[in-house]
Write a protein that holds these residues in place. Structure first.
Motif, PDB file in Angstrom:
ATOM      1  N   HIS A  28       0.833  -1.213   0.000  1.00  0.00           N
ATOM      2  CA  HIS A  28       0.000   0.000   0.000  1.00  0.00           C
ATOM      3  C   HIS A  28       0.866   1.262   0.000  1.00  0.00           C
ATOM      4  CE1 HIS A  28      -3.706  -2.143   0.100  1.00  0.00           C
ATOM      5  NE2 HIS A  28      -3.646  -2.556   1.394  1.00  0.00           N
ATOM      6  N   LEU A  29       1.947   1.234   0.759  1.00  0.00           N
ATOM      7  CA  LEU A  29       2.836   2.412   0.813  1.00  0.00           C
ATOM      8  C   LEU A  29       3.505   2.652  -0.541  1.00  0.00           C
ATOM      9  CD1 LEU A  29       4.545   2.078   4.318  1.00  0.00           C
ATOM     10  CD2 LEU A  29       2.961   3.846   3.553  1.00  0.00           C
TER      11      LEU A  29
ATOM     12  N   ALA B 284       1.033   4.045  -2.918  1.00  0.00           N
ATOM     13  CA  ALA B 284       0.601   5.418  -2.584  1.00  0.00           C
ATOM     14  C   ALA B 284       1.678   6.455  -2.854  1.00  0.00           C
ATOM     15  CB  ALA B 284       0.174   5.469  -1.110  1.00  0.00           C
ATOM     16  N   ASP B 285       2.928   6.068  -2.718  1.00  0.00           N
ATOM     17  CA  ASP B 285       4.019   7.057  -2.884  1.00  0.00           C
ATOM     18  C   ASP B 285       5.062   6.499  -3.858  1.00  0.00           C
ATOM     19  OD1 ASP B 285       5.902   9.016  -2.672  1.00  0.00           O
ATOM     20  OD2 ASP B 285       6.016   9.012  -0.489  1.00  0.00           O
ATOM     21  N   PRO B 286       5.090   6.972  -5.102  1.00  0.00           N
ATOM     22  CA  PRO B 286       6.070   6.450  -6.073  1.00  0.00           C
ATOM     23  C   PRO B 286       7.505   6.846  -5.768  1.00  0.00           C
ATOM     24  CG  PRO B 286       4.824   8.261  -7.025  1.00  0.00           C
ATOM     25  CD  PRO B 286       4.174   7.964  -5.710  1.00  0.00           C
TER      26      PRO B 286
ATOM     27  N   CYS C 267       9.531  -3.680  -3.463  1.00  0.00           N
ATOM     28  CA  CYS C 267      10.171  -2.587  -4.247  1.00  0.00           C
ATOM     29  C   CYS C 267       9.286  -2.236  -5.433  1.00  0.00           C
ATOM     30  CB  CYS C 267      11.544  -3.020  -4.758  1.00  0.00           C
ATOM     31  SG  CYS C 267      12.770  -3.326  -3.465  1.00  0.00           S
ATOM     32  N   GLN C 268       9.551  -1.082  -5.968  1.00  0.00           N
ATOM     33  CA  GLN C 268       8.881  -0.656  -7.203  1.00  0.00           C
ATOM     34  C   GLN C 268       9.347  -1.543  -8.362  1.00  0.00           C
ATOM     35  OE1 GLN C 268       6.520   1.469  -7.335  1.00  0.00           O
ATOM     36  NE2 GLN C 268       6.746   2.787  -5.510  1.00  0.00           N
TER      37      GLN C 268
ATOM     38  N   VAL D 291      14.217   2.138   4.448  1.00  0.00           N
ATOM     39  CA  VAL D 291      13.411   2.768   3.392  1.00  0.00           C
ATOM     40  C   VAL D 291      14.378   3.388   2.375  1.00  0.00           C
ATOM     41  CG1 VAL D 291      11.680   4.508   2.843  1.00  0.00           C
ATOM     42  CG2 VAL D 291      11.524   3.203   4.992  1.00  0.00           C
ATOM     43  N   THR D 292      14.220   2.978   1.128  1.00  0.00           N
ATOM     44  CA  THR D 292      15.028   3.538   0.017  1.00  0.00           C
ATOM     45  C   THR D 292      14.155   4.507  -0.775  1.00  0.00           C
ATOM     46  OG1 THR D 292      16.321   1.496  -0.107  1.00  0.00           O
ATOM     47  CG2 THR D 292      16.417   3.020  -2.000  1.00  0.00           C
TER      48      THR D 292
END
Length: 487
Positions: A79-80, A83-85, A104-105, A150-151
């Motif tokens: 979810h995080l 929500a935040d790219p 990870c993205q 957090v990266t």
């Protein structure tokens, strides 16, 4: 170099630079300021968000990590990320750095910042359930059960900022273009005004004072236009006044020249008349001397010769000697009288013509001045000059030869008579190789030379005298064959 670079610019280029350069500099400065400010803001924002997300995850993942609810943790991480790219990866690890939950993205960034926060929980107090304590239980010290990594990637935020900056850049560019257009319009008006001023100044410089400056302006430009118009009017009035003065002075000068020419003509007529009177008087005196004094001297000589003969017959030697001396003296006086008569009125002109008379002058000069070698040449078939023209030529030749005999110290003298190419004038050239004089100084122009010039000018001829120290003298005479013609 900068000064020379600007010096080659014209008014249009300078005004264009004044209009465009400030706007261009402002656009570059504002664009650079916004770009670097946006980058710094993004860096600070990413750092703050990364630290905040890591701290929040460390607090919210305590239960899932202790209870081992990995599914909950993975769902929270997804979810995080959705929500935040700007979040590239989130890792939740236990105390031995083993990843409990990680996500990870899809695309990992080339540039990222990592933020780590430990996951801590409070230790449970030691409570004896069977023996109640009068004091309330106190919580123990916190213990670390894992950590959150957090990266963060600044690329999504930079992209958003870039879009916002592009809008800002477009607005700034539009303002710069608008300011350039306004500046160009103002510069064009100023250039047109200055161009009309320069055209008016060029017209004034070329002598045209009816200048047109087009549209009148207020302020300094209007004052400059008014000043140029008034200056042109003043110069035009001064020019007209000067032209009138020049016209007046020209008329006065023409009148003075006319009077001078009339005076010169009168002077020449007087010279001609006086020369004619002098020559006539010389002729009369010569005739009187020849007819009366010459006849008397011949009579004295004859009487003395007869007396000497009678004295010889009477045997009177003394009387005979006296009589012969009287006869000799009378003969000498008669010869002197003949020379005087020749100088007063050279009858050889009437008998031999001008060429023969000049040749006799040359021959006599050679007898008087034997140190020099005299040569004479007359072109065959020369027309005879009338008496009023032959006499000035004869007198000039006589004066020139007398000057050579008296002053030149020459060794070679030549006299040449020829006809001009036009066939209307006689040329006489008398040249010597004597010591000469400085003809340019004007101090050596004696009465004789002045008289020669005036005599020839009065007869309608021309006389030229060229001389230099040590180079001899050349006298050139030109006379018309017919009275009244100009040389």
């Amino acid at each position: 170099m900068a000064g020379r670079f600007w010096q080659g610019w014209g008014i249009a280029a300078r005004l264009l630079a004044i209009a465009v350069l400030p706007a261009s500099v402002m656009f570059i400065a504002v664009t650079a300021t916004l770009y670097f400010t946006a980058q710094a803001d993004v860096r600070r924002d990413v750092a703050a968000r990364g630290q905040l997300i890591a701290t929040s995850m460390a607090q919210s993942s305590q239960y899932g990590l202790v209870s081992g609810n990995v599914a909950y943790l993975r769902t929270t991480l997804r979810h995080l990320l959705d929500a935040d790219p700007s979040i590239a990866c989130i890792d939740i690890m236990d105390t031995i750095n083993h990843a409990v939950a990680s996500d990870c993205q899809d695309t990992l960034p080339s540039e990222s910042d990592t933020f780590e926060v430990p996951i801590q929980i409070e230790s449970l107090p030691e409570v004896d359930l069977f023996e109640p304590s009068p004091a309330p239980p106190t919580s123990g010290p916190e213990r670390v059960i894992g950590k959150v990594r957090v990266t963060m990637s600044p690329a999504p935020i930079l992209e958003a900022k870039r879009r916002a900056l592009m809008v800002a850049f477009a607005l700034v560019l539009g303002a710069a273009v608008l300011s350039c257009l306004v500046g160009l319009r103002l510069a064009r008006r100023l250039r047109d005004t200055l161009g009309s001023v320069m055209a008016a100044l060029r017209a004034i410089r070329q002598g045209r004072f009816d200048v047109q400056l087009g549209e009148r302006h207020e302020g300094e430009l209007g004052e400059l236009q008014t000043t140029i118009v008034r200056m042109a009017e003043t110069l035009d009035g001064a020019r007209h006044e000067l032209e009138q003065q020049v016209a007046t002075r020209t008329r006065e000068l023409e009148d003075a020249v006319k009077l001078a020419r009339q005076a010169d003509a009168e002077k020449r007529r007087l010279i001609v008349h006086s020369n004619a009177v002098v020559e006539e008087e010389r002729r009369r005196i010569a005739l009187d001397i020849h007819d009366h004094l010459g006849a008397a001297l011949i009579s004295v000589r004859l009487e003395a010769s007869g007396l000497a003969a009678r004295a010889r017959s009477l045997g009177e030697p003394d009387m005979e000697g006296d009589a012969r001396r009287i006869a000799t003296t009378a003969e000498s006086i008669y010869a002197t009288t003949r020379d005087i008569v020749k100088r007063l009125r050279p009858e050889v002109i009437d008998t031999l013509g001008l060429a023969g008379a000049v040749e006799e002058l040359v021959r006599n000069a050679g007898h008087v001045f034997p140190q020099a070698r005299f040569s004479y040449h007359a072109e065959p078939g020369l027309p005879d000059l009338p008496g009023e023209l032959a006499m000035p030529a004869y007198r000039v030749a006589q004066e020139a030869l007398n000057n050579i005999v008296k002053h030149s110290q020459a060794s070679q003298v030549s006299v040449r008579l020829s006809k001009a190419p036009d066939g209307e004038h006689l040329h006489i050239v008398i040249e010597d190789n004597g010591r000469g004089f400085d003809a340019a100084s004007g101090h050596s122009a004696g009465i004789g030379l002045i008289g020669m010039r005036e005599r020839v000018a009065a007869a309608g001829g021309a006389l030229a005298i060229s001389a230099s120290p040590g180079q001899g003298v050349t006298v050139s005479l030109s006379l018309p064959f017919r009275p009244g013609a100009q040389a």
